[in-house]
Design a protein around this motif. Structure first.
Motif, PDB file in Angstrom:
ATOM      1  N   THR A 153     -18.657  -2.998   1.120  1.00 17.84           N
ATOM      2  CA  THR A 153     -18.328  -1.620   0.781  1.00 17.84           C
ATOM      3  C   THR A 153     -19.600  -0.920   0.309  1.00 17.84           C
ATOM      4  OG1 THR A 153     -17.851  -2.077  -1.556  1.00 17.84           O
ATOM      5  CG2 THR A 153     -16.030  -2.364   0.016  1.00 17.84           C
ATOM      6  N   THR A 154     -19.532   0.405   0.172  1.00 19.99           N
ATOM      7  CA  THR A 154     -20.705   1.153  -0.279  1.00 19.99           C
ATOM      8  C   THR A 154     -21.152   0.693  -1.657  1.00 19.99           C
ATOM      9  OG1 THR A 154     -20.063   3.096   1.011  1.00 19.99           O
ATOM     10  CG2 THR A 154     -21.617   3.449  -0.780  1.00 19.99           C
ATOM     11  N   PRO A 164     -17.350   0.794 -14.396  1.00 15.43           N
ATOM     12  CA  PRO A 164     -16.843   1.850 -13.518  1.00 15.43           C
ATOM     13  C   PRO A 164     -15.888   1.251 -12.489  1.00 15.43           C
ATOM     14  CG  PRO A 164     -19.232   2.000 -13.754  1.00 15.43           C
ATOM     15  CD  PRO A 164     -18.819   0.692 -14.364  1.00 15.43           C
ATOM     16  N   GLU A 165     -14.853   1.972 -12.142  1.00 15.31           N
ATOM     17  CA  GLU A 165     -13.833   1.429 -11.250  1.00 15.31           C
ATOM     18  C   GLU A 165     -14.407   0.981  -9.909  1.00 15.31           C
ATOM     19  OE1 GLU A 165      -9.531   2.743  -9.274  1.00 15.31           O
ATOM     20  OE2 GLU A 165     -10.476   3.967 -10.824  1.00 15.31           O
ATOM     21  N   ARG A 166     -15.368   1.737  -9.367  1.00 17.73           N
ATOM     22  CA  ARG A 166     -15.915   1.390  -8.047  1.00 17.73           C
ATOM     23  C   ARG A 166     -16.698   0.085  -8.075  1.00 17.73           C
ATOM     24  NH1 ARG A 166     -21.188   3.102  -6.464  1.00 17.73           N
ATOM     25  NH2 ARG A 166     -20.369   3.755  -4.436  1.00 17.73           N
ATOM     26  N   ASN A 167     -17.137  -0.323  -9.264  1.00 21.35           N
ATOM     27  CA  ASN A 167     -17.899  -1.570  -9.393  1.00 21.35           C
ATOM     28  C   ASN A 167     -17.084  -2.706 -10.005  1.00 21.35           C
ATOM     29  OD1 ASN A 167     -20.267   0.751 -10.311  1.00 21.35           O
ATOM     30  ND2 ASN A 167     -20.609  -0.528  -8.527  1.00 21.35           N
ATOM     31  N   ALA A 168     -15.830  -2.436 -10.335  1.00 27.63           N
ATOM     32  CA  ALA A 168     -15.016  -3.407 -11.066  1.00 27.63           C
ATOM     33  C   ALA A 168     -14.935  -4.742 -10.328  1.00 27.63           C
ATOM     34  CB  ALA A 168     -13.621  -2.850 -11.298  1.00 27.63           C
ATOM     35  N   ASN A 169     -15.271  -5.799 -11.060  1.00 26.92           N
ATOM     36  CA  ASN A 169     -15.158  -7.181 -10.604  1.00 26.92           C
ATOM     37  C   ASN A 169     -16.077  -7.532  -9.428  1.00 26.92           C
ATOM     38  OD1 ASN A 169     -13.269  -7.947 -12.560  1.00 26.92           O
ATOM     39  ND2 ASN A 169     -11.603  -7.057 -11.352  1.00 26.92           N
ATOM     40  N   LYS A 192     -22.764  -2.688  -1.352  1.00 25.25           N
ATOM     41  CA  LYS A 192     -24.089  -2.560  -0.745  1.00 25.25           C
ATOM     42  C   LYS A 192     -25.131  -2.102  -1.760  1.00 25.25           C
ATOM     43  CE  LYS A 192     -23.104  -1.627   4.145  1.00 25.25           C
ATOM     44  NZ  LYS A 192     -23.233  -0.615   5.237  1.00 25.25           N
ATOM     45  N   ASP A 193     -24.772  -1.086  -2.559  1.00 27.35           N
ATOM     46  CA  ASP A 193     -25.715  -0.555  -3.544  1.00 27.35           C
ATOM     47  C   ASP A 193     -26.200  -1.652  -4.480  1.00 27.35           C
ATOM     48  OD1 ASP A 193     -25.491   1.964  -2.481  1.00 27.35           O
ATOM     49  OD2 ASP A 193     -24.048   2.691  -3.980  1.00 27.35           O
ATOM     50  N   LEU A 194     -25.260  -2.455  -4.974  1.00 23.97           N
ATOM     51  CA  LEU A 194     -25.626  -3.509  -5.921  1.00 23.97           C
ATOM     52  C   LEU A 194     -26.318  -4.669  -5.220  1.00 23.97           C
ATOM     53  CD1 LEU A 194     -22.425  -3.529  -8.165  1.00 23.97           C
ATOM     54  CD2 LEU A 194     -24.653  -2.497  -8.665  1.00 23.97           C
ATOM     55  N   TYR A 195     -25.881  -4.989  -4.012  1.00 22.85           N
ATOM     56  CA  TYR A 195     -26.497  -6.094  -3.272  1.00 22.85           C
ATOM     57  C   TYR A 195     -27.960  -5.786  -2.978  1.00 22.85           C
ATOM     58  CZ  TYR A 195     -26.990 -10.021  -0.082  1.00 22.85           C
ATOM     59  OH  TYR A 195     -27.405 -11.188   0.507  1.00 22.85           O
TER      60      TYR A 195
END
Length: 290
Positions: A132-133, A248-253, A136-139
């Motif tokens: 997911t976006t 943040p919800e988009r980064n949760a878990n 990807k950002d964190l990877y």
């Protein structure tokens, strides 16, 4: 326990599952130890503290194992940790019992052993073949941190400097993504990044996965020498289950770690595990392709 040949010892929640002789199998489920001695033996432990075989043509498999060892010739050693979503955001999750779902990431910290020398490799892959976006950002941030840290694996440098290279990269990225606030230098100094990156960047690697060796002789970081081997494994962990962190919800878990084994040479770092895919493009081309 069995003694003789062609025997099987199976323990469920057992303290010990042992066989002695030839062509034996010891299986321990949540066992303290699963051991075989002889030849053509197999020791399998799930969530076991020790899985050991001794002799020849032996196999030791540890799932979430404290240790998995084979001794002799023609042996295979496998030990791994794997987690997805909530469990992947726990850096040392070892139950390996979660159900994989589309949209999840699978973090696998795996290792093989060859002629008594250990390895230690981690990859984080998308179950459905596409990141997911947010993933990807964190990877990409973790991958950049690893690249910068690996570049510091040179003769005369220290693990401290390697770790700092990863910390600085991750801190800058987390600020840019709006996941932590503050001045970059202050974030590094006060350790605000530790909410999401709470472990060191590497360890010695050799006859053991976490090999023996002094990290700070006489209180000073040990200087790297030609021939040393170490891991480089930055990561980011956004465990929504943690009461001490606001995710943040988009980064949760989301939990991401990338680990390679690096040999220090006079010409610079040599990544021994470089053939294992790790870029987003490489991984997405491989996952689900078979």
């Amino acid at each position: 326990n069995t003694t003789g040949s062609n025997n099987t010892a199976q323990g469920y929640n057992a303290l010990n599952a042992n066989t002695t002789g030839a062509q034996n199998t010891a299986f321990g489920e949540a066992a303290m130890a699963a051991n075989t001695t002889g030849s053509n033996n197999t020791a399998i432990g799930k969530n076991a503290l020790q899985i050991i075989t001794s002799g020849s043509q032996n196999t030791a498999v540890g799932v979430g194992a404290g240790s998995a060892n084979s001794q002799g010739t023609g042996n295979i050693f496998v030990g791994y940790m794997a987690g997805s979503q909530e469990t992947g955001s726990n850096k040392l999750y070892i139950d390996n019992s979660s159900t994989l779902k589309s949209g999840d990431l699978l973090l696998t910290d795996a290792a093989c052993e060859f002629k008594n020398y250990a390895s230690d490799i981690t990859r984080t892959i998308p179950i459905n073949g596409k990141y997911t976006t947010a993933q990807k950002d964190l990877y990409e941030l973790v991958l950049l941190a690893q690249k910068n840290a690996i570049s510091k694996c040179t003769v005369g440098n220290t693990l401290t400097n390697i770790h700092q290279a990863a910390v600085k990269t991750l801190s800058k990225g987390l600020i840019k993504l709006g996941l932590i606030k503050g001045d970059y230098k202050a974030v590094v100094k006060n350790g605000a990044y530790k909410k999401f990156y709470m472990h060191n960047t590497g360890h010695w690697l050799g006859l053991d996965v976490h090999d023996v060796g002094i990290y700070s002789p006489d209180g000073e970081p040990r200087l790297l020498e030609e021939g040393m081997v170490l891991t480089v494994e930055p990561g980011l962990y956004f465990g929504a289950w943690r009461p001490d962190v606001d995710c943040p919800e988009r980064n949760a878990n989301i939990g991401i770690r990338i680990e390679d084994d690096v040999l220090v040479t006079k010409d610079g770092p040599d990544v021994l595990s470089s053939d294992c895919p790790k870029t987003i493009a490489n991984i997405e081309s491989v996952v689900g392709s078979s």
